[in-house]
Design a protein around this motif. Structure first.
Motif, PDB file in Angstrom:
ATOM      1  N   ASN A 178       4.995  -4.622   0.340  1.00  0.00           N
ATOM      2  CA  ASN A 178       4.601  -3.226   0.567  1.00  0.00           C
ATOM      3  C   ASN A 178       3.206  -3.141   1.206  1.00  0.00           C
ATOM      4  O   ASN A 178       2.354  -2.361   0.785  1.00  0.00           O
TER       5      ASN A 178
ATOM      6  N   VAL B  24      -4.432  -2.430 -12.140  1.00  0.00           N
ATOM      7  CA  VAL B  24      -3.317  -2.921 -12.955  1.00  0.00           C
ATOM      8  C   VAL B  24      -2.827  -1.775 -13.839  1.00  0.00           C
ATOM      9  O   VAL B  24      -3.641  -1.082 -14.466  1.00  0.00           O
ATOM     10  N   ASP B  25      -1.509  -1.563 -13.889  1.00  0.00           N
ATOM     11  CA  ASP B  25      -0.994  -0.530 -14.782  1.00  0.00           C
ATOM     12  C   ASP B  25      -0.521  -1.153 -16.092  1.00  0.00           C
ATOM     13  O   ASP B  25      -0.585  -2.372 -16.281  1.00  0.00           O
TER      14      ASP B  25
ATOM     15  N   LYS C 110       2.816  -9.499  -6.852  1.00  0.00           N
ATOM     16  CA  LYS C 110       3.671  -9.898  -7.975  1.00  0.00           C
ATOM     17  C   LYS C 110       3.468 -11.376  -8.287  1.00  0.00           C
ATOM     18  O   LYS C 110       2.830 -12.104  -7.544  1.00  0.00           O
TER      19      LYS C 110
ATOM     20  N   ASP D 294       1.174  -4.491  -2.753  1.00  0.00           N
ATOM     21  CA  ASP D 294       1.538  -4.816  -4.133  1.00  0.00           C
ATOM     22  C   ASP D 294       1.529  -6.328  -4.290  1.00  0.00           C
ATOM     23  O   ASP D 294       1.820  -7.071  -3.347  1.00  0.00           O
TER      24      ASP D 294
ATOM     25  N   ASN E 153       2.026  -4.107 -13.323  1.00  0.00           N
ATOM     26  CA  ASN E 153       2.110  -3.982 -11.870  1.00  0.00           C
ATOM     27  C   ASN E 153       0.710  -4.003 -11.267  1.00  0.00           C
ATOM     28  O   ASN E 153      -0.222  -3.401 -11.817  1.00  0.00           O
ATOM     29  N   VAL E 154       0.570  -4.681 -10.124  1.00  0.00           N
ATOM     30  CA  VAL E 154      -0.744  -4.902  -9.532  1.00  0.00           C
ATOM     31  C   VAL E 154      -0.788  -4.313  -8.124  1.00  0.00           C
ATOM     32  O   VAL E 154       0.106  -4.563  -7.299  1.00  0.00           O
ATOM     33  N   LYS E 155      -1.843  -3.541  -7.840  1.00  0.00           N
ATOM     34  CA  LYS E 155      -2.079  -2.966  -6.512  1.00  0.00           C
ATOM     35  C   LYS E 155      -3.436  -3.455  -6.011  1.00  0.00           C
ATOM     36  O   LYS E 155      -4.428  -3.374  -6.726  1.00  0.00           O
TER      37      LYS E 155
ATOM     38  N   GLU F  62       2.277  -1.719 -17.280  1.00  0.00           N
ATOM     39  CA  GLU F  62       3.478  -2.546 -17.223  1.00  0.00           C
ATOM     40  C   GLU F  62       3.238  -3.853 -16.457  1.00  0.00           C
ATOM     41  O   GLU F  62       4.168  -4.598 -16.184  1.00  0.00           O
TER      42      GLU F  62
END
Length: 295
Positions: free
Chosen positions: A68, A38-39, A105, A103, A43-45, A41
């Motif tokens: 993605n 998690v960054d 969301k 990714d 965003n989740v990978k 902002e």
């Protein structure tokens, strides 16, 4: 449900046309690891490391909106656009060890400076957080990361909560020749900090409702257990972390107001108690020492 058969041959991916397979089901693929990054902002990978299967198998994605999607093998990365927006994919047998990344969301939500994720995934999962996060909550239990990058969750179901870029207020408390630092964290900061030795208490005003307030208290200054009041009414405090020298005391006030934290022992009472504690243990061990000497 539409299922996509995916195979990785040599250096390319072959996609078999999507078909409806009725009620046909496939065994879930064995996974070596699941890592979620998690960054700052939100965003989740997600990265799945898969074991080889001799039969066709299914990979179920982490719940959310998937995009993605990529396969990785032999250092080669290739996109899988047919898998985007799906809940799972079906893998052909004997694909070897694969990495599947995507990714995710619509899973992390931010409100009043607190990020929240109601997470469930049956596989053991590692979470990696931004450097700014050193304290988080899993099912309302605080976890202090210290110098660690994240946490591991086994058979994972949890309500994840954390904050980024909290305001940190450092208050120096002087008593005789000693100086102690009390840290208070809150999204909007705090005001009117007071340490009162006779009442064994720390007092400050907090701003904003339903926001975490973390007070890091030196144990030598004010000893646990603690009782917390908000505007003269007792409120619950989260389970606190004790590293031997400091305690992380967490509250979540439902309104702004004055916070009072009362301890049980206060400086200089704590330093006066040390000889008594040592003497108590000496008295307890003396009979055992005599018994040993008699032998």
């Amino acid at each position: 449900m539409k299922k996509i058969f995916i195979g990785f041959f040599a250096f390319s991916l072959l996609f078999f046309s999507p078909e409806v397979f009725g009620q046909e089901s496939f065994q879930e693929v064995k996974q070596k690891s699941v890592t979620i990054t998690v960054d700052n902002e939100g965003n989740v990978k997600v990265v799945h490391e898969l074991r080889n299967s001799e039969d066709a198998s299914q990979l179920t994605f982490v719940d959310g909106t998937v995009s993605n999607v990529k396969f990785m093998k032999f250092g080669i990365e290739e996109s899988v656009p047919e898998a985007e927006g799906k809940e799972s994919i079906v893998l052909l047998p004997n694909q070897g060890n694969l990495f599947v990344t995507y990714d995710l969301k619509d899973v992390l939500f931010e409100k009043n400076g607190v990020w929240t994720w109601d997470f469930f995934y049956p596989e053991s999962t590692a979470f990696i957080f931004p450097e700014e996060v050193d304290l988080l909550f899993a099912n309302e239990r605080p976890i202090f990361l210290d110098d660690k990058k994240g946490i591991a969750c086994h058979g994972c179901q949890m309500l994840l909560e954390y904050s980024i870029n909290e305001s940190r207020i450092y208050q120096n408390v002087k008593w005789e020749e000693k100086e102690f630092t009390v840290e208070v964290r809150n999204q909007n900061g705090v005001d009117k900090f007071v340490f009162d030795q006779p009442s064994k208490s720390i007092t400050f005003d907090t701003i904003g409702e339903n926001r975490f307030v973390t007070t890091i208290i030196p144990l030598e200054l004010l000893w646990e257990p603690y009782t917390v009041f908000l505007n003269d009414e007792e409120i619950p405090s989260r389970q606190h972390i004790n590293n031997g020298t400091h305690v992380w005391l967490i509250i979540n006030p439902d309104t702004s107001g004055q916070v009072n934290i009362f301890g049980t022992t206060v400086v200089p009472e704590f330093s006066m108690m040390i000889p008594l504690i040592i003497g108590f243990f000496v008295i307890l061990t003396l009979p055992f020492m005599k018994k040993f000497n008699l032998r």
